[in-house]
Design a protein around this motif. Structure first.
Motif, PDB file in Angstrom:
ATOM      1  N   LEU A  22       0.807  -1.219   0.000  1.00 24.46           N
ATOM      2  CA  LEU A  22       0.000   0.000   0.000  1.00 24.46           C
ATOM      3  C   LEU A  22       0.844   1.275   0.000  1.00 24.46           C
ATOM      4  O   LEU A  22       0.548   2.206  -0.763  1.00 24.46           O
ATOM      5  CB  LEU A  22      -0.994  -0.009   1.170  1.00 24.46           C
ATOM      6  CG  LEU A  22      -1.941   1.183   1.261  1.00 24.46           C
ATOM      7  CD1 LEU A  22      -2.744   1.362  -0.015  1.00 24.46           C
ATOM      8  CD2 LEU A  22      -2.863   1.026   2.465  1.00 24.46           C
ATOM      9  N   HIS A  57      -5.584  -8.596  -1.404  1.00 22.55           N
ATOM     10  CA  HIS A  57      -5.100  -7.455  -0.620  1.00 22.55           C
ATOM     11  C   HIS A  57      -6.234  -6.451  -0.376  1.00 22.55           C
ATOM     12  O   HIS A  57      -6.417  -5.489  -1.116  1.00 22.55           O
ATOM     13  CB  HIS A  57      -3.917  -6.789  -1.311  1.00 22.55           C
ATOM     14  CG  HIS A  57      -2.775  -7.710  -1.532  1.00 22.55           C
ATOM     15  ND1 HIS A  57      -2.130  -8.350  -0.492  1.00 22.55           N
ATOM     16  CD2 HIS A  57      -2.169  -8.125  -2.676  1.00 22.55           C
ATOM     17  CE1 HIS A  57      -1.170  -9.110  -0.977  1.00 22.55           C
ATOM     18  NE2 HIS A  57      -1.177  -9.003  -2.301  1.00 22.55           N
ATOM     19  N   ASP A  59      -6.725  -4.153   1.990  1.00 23.72           N
ATOM     20  CA  ASP A  59      -6.379  -2.760   2.293  1.00 23.72           C
ATOM     21  C   ASP A  59      -6.072  -1.976   1.023  1.00 23.72           C
ATOM     22  O   ASP A  59      -6.509  -0.831   0.867  1.00 23.72           O
ATOM     23  CB  ASP A  59      -5.214  -2.686   3.287  1.00 23.72           C
ATOM     24  CG  ASP A  59      -3.948  -3.403   2.812  1.00 23.72           C
ATOM     25  OD1 ASP A  59      -4.046  -4.311   1.943  1.00 23.72           O
ATOM     26  OD2 ASP A  59      -2.857  -3.071   3.321  1.00 23.72           O
ATOM     27  N   ASP A  62      -9.437  -1.431  -0.855  1.00 24.46           N
ATOM     28  CA  ASP A  62     -10.215  -0.347  -0.243  1.00 24.46           C
ATOM     29  C   ASP A  62      -9.693   1.015  -0.693  1.00 24.46           C
ATOM     30  O   ASP A  62     -10.470   1.918  -1.016  1.00 24.46           O
ATOM     31  CB  ASP A  62     -10.178  -0.436   1.283  1.00 24.46           C
ATOM     32  CG  ASP A  62     -11.029  -1.571   1.838  1.00 24.46           C
ATOM     33  OD1 ASP A  62     -11.936  -2.057   1.130  1.00 24.46           O
ATOM     34  OD2 ASP A  62     -10.774  -1.974   2.991  1.00 24.46           O
ATOM     35  N   TYR A  63      -8.388   1.159  -0.737  1.00 30.10           N
ATOM     36  CA  TYR A  63      -7.775   2.410  -1.181  1.00 30.10           C
ATOM     37  C   TYR A  63      -8.093   2.675  -2.655  1.00 30.10           C
ATOM     38  O   TYR A  63      -8.520   3.767  -3.032  1.00 30.10           O
ATOM     39  CB  TYR A  63      -6.258   2.339  -0.954  1.00 30.10           C
ATOM     40  CG  TYR A  63      -5.497   3.522  -1.490  1.00 30.10           C
ATOM     41  CD1 TYR A  63      -5.537   4.750  -0.850  1.00 30.10           C
ATOM     42  CD2 TYR A  63      -4.733   3.409  -2.646  1.00 30.10           C
ATOM     43  CE1 TYR A  63      -4.848   5.848  -1.339  1.00 30.10           C
ATOM     44  CE2 TYR A  63      -4.028   4.497  -3.152  1.00 30.10           C
ATOM     45  CZ  TYR A  63      -4.091   5.711  -2.493  1.00 30.10           C
ATOM     46  OH  TYR A  63      -3.400   6.796  -2.990  1.00 30.10           O
TER      47      TYR A  63
END
Length: 185
Positions: A22, A57, A59, A62-63
């Motif tokens: 990330l 993944h 996270d 979501d980003y």
């Protein structure tokens, strides 16, 4: 307009998505802007979403879902697979749910897209023995018979009961009787 990216810059962000890095994805967006992510493809037509979804993944997904174009959810790679196909092939339920439930995305229509193998994400889940995912896809799919005339749904005159035998991979046989609507009354 998106900046012109070098092949190395594209590869770097695709790898960051593949490995769930990330901070590297955020750094790329800070440098090149979020719109630049929409046009990035690898040699097989895979997007940043394909990479993230194949590898689970959450996270990073979501980003990305906050900043990429919702049209990216239905982009098909060279094998006509979407990011949802890849989530299904790799048994990532939470990823699949986020893709289908994304408010600006195509929603349950994603489940109907077929790849070159002729399989939808549901078909990929079934093909890979991922029962939990297949069950969820069926629960949320649009199974309505929209547009069908009421007459089309009526049983044929003289319909009779049907007996079915199904053999599973272990050789076990299950018998089932499907009653015709006229005999069920």
């Amino acid at each position: 307009m998106s900046p012109v990216l070098s092949p190395e810059e594209k590869d770097d962000v695709l790898l960051a998505c593949r490995y769930g890095d990330l901070p590297d994805v955020e750094q790329f967006v800070a440098q090149f802007g979020p719109d630049s992510l929409n046009d990035i493809r690898d040699d097989l037509g895979n997007t940043v979403l394909h990479m993230v979804c194949a590898n689970g993944h959450i996270d990073v997904l979501d980003y990305l879902l906050k900043i990429v174009s919702p049209s990216l959810l239905s982009v098909q790679n060279d094998a006509k697979s979407t990011a949802l196909h890849w989530a299904a092939m790799n048994s990532h339920l939470e990823i699949a749910q986020k893709l289908v439930k994304h408010p600006q995305g195509p929603g349950i229509d994603l489940i109907d897209i077929k790849n070159d193998a002729g399989r939808s994400p549901l078909g990929e889940a079934e093909n890979n023995g991922w029962e939990e995912g297949a069950k969820w896809f069926v629960e949320v799919m649009n199974l309505d018979d929209e547009g069908k005339e009421e007459d089309e749904l009526k049983p044929a005159e003289g319909a009779t009961d049907i007996e079915v035998e199904i053999q599973d991979a272990d050789g076990q046989i299950a018998k089932m009787k499907i009653a015709s609507p006229s005999s069920a009354k």
